[in-house]
Design a protein around this motif. Structure first.
Motif, PDB file in Angstrom:
ATOM      1  N   ARG A  20     -10.505  42.064  15.609  1.00 55.07           N
ATOM      2  CA  ARG A  20     -10.548  43.236  14.737  1.00 55.07           C
ATOM      3  C   ARG A  20     -11.284  42.970  13.429  1.00 55.07           C
ATOM      4  O   ARG A  20     -11.832  43.882  12.835  1.00 55.07           O
ATOM      5  N   ARG A  42     -21.472  47.269  16.947  1.00 54.20           N
ATOM      6  CA  ARG A  42     -20.586  48.436  16.828  1.00 54.20           C
ATOM      7  C   ARG A  42     -21.369  49.720  16.581  1.00 54.20           C
ATOM      8  O   ARG A  42     -21.093  50.747  17.183  1.00 54.20           O
ATOM      9  N   ILE A  62     -13.078  44.281  24.564  1.00 51.22           N
ATOM     10  CA  ILE A  62     -12.125  43.777  23.568  1.00 51.22           C
ATOM     11  C   ILE A  62     -12.614  44.059  22.150  1.00 51.22           C
ATOM     12  O   ILE A  62     -11.916  44.688  21.366  1.00 51.22           O
ATOM     13  N   HIS A 106     -14.154  48.356  22.078  1.00 53.60           N
ATOM     14  CA  HIS A 106     -13.182  49.396  22.470  1.00 53.60           C
ATOM     15  C   HIS A 106     -11.729  49.002  22.232  1.00 53.60           C
ATOM     16  O   HIS A 106     -10.835  49.826  22.444  1.00 53.60           O
ATOM     17  N   GLN A 107     -11.487  47.762  21.836  1.00 54.22           N
ATOM     18  CA  GLN A 107     -10.139  47.295  21.492  1.00 54.22           C
ATOM     19  C   GLN A 107      -9.125  47.554  22.611  1.00 54.22           C
ATOM     20  O   GLN A 107      -7.997  47.968  22.353  1.00 54.22           O
ATOM     21  N   LYS A 162      -6.046  44.053  21.418  1.00 53.61           N
ATOM     22  CA  LYS A 162      -6.182  44.065  19.959  1.00 53.61           C
ATOM     23  C   LYS A 162      -6.575  42.687  19.426  1.00 53.61           C
ATOM     24  O   LYS A 162      -5.790  41.990  18.805  1.00 53.61           O
TER      25      LYS A 162
END
Length: 147
Positions: free
Chosen positions: A106, A117, A96, A99-100, A103
């Motif tokens: 964020r 990241r 989540i 790699h989203q 969505k």
């Protein structure tokens, strides 16, 4: 009671080692065929062959629950919940946050979030099974905490 709490936390922490070990030596080793689509997508499906590893650890967790339920292993519940909790953390961070796949998260920009990241980006810099780095998930090398 305290032993179960200790076993839960020990299992959760041990799972970071297991994630690193299985990622480095199994996923980037003899089961690269299941992990390769995570580095270079070769299909249109939302699911990846790589998701099989998640299923494997879920089955191990369920096995521990069953060993506890049938009074074969008293600490089986603590181990099973520890594996489950790590799997949930891994899913939230990897699938989540990084790699989203959904969505969410964020706008997470703490030093730790940025380091996670960066480390994962360096891991995905290599699309082949060789020359990889940063195989863990929650423990990030200090060099990725730069500003």
């Amino acid at each position: 009671m305290w032993i179960h709490i200790l076993v839960f936390f020990t299992t959760f922490c041990f799972m970071e080692f297991m994630a690193w070990f299985s990622h480095k030596y199994i996923m980037h080793g003899f089961l690269w065929s299941l992990h390769a689509d995570h580095h270079k997508k070769d299909h249109d499906s939302w699911f990846e062959r790589n998701d099989a590893f998640f299923i494997f650890y879920a089955l191990v967790s369920i096995g521990c629950f069953l060993l506890w339920k049938y009074e074969i292993l008293e600490i089986g519940l603590a181990i099973g919940i520890g594996i489950f909790a790590y799997g949930l953390a891994y899913f939230l961070v990897h699938d989540i946050f990084i790699h989203q796949r959904f969505k969410l998260f964020r706008n997470a920009n703490s030093r730790y979030a940025k380091a996670v990241r960066r480390a994962h980006k360096m891991h995905h810099k290599h699309i082949g099974k060789e020359h990889g780095e940063c195989f863990g998930m929650l423990i990030v090398p200090l060099k990725y905490f730069k500003n």
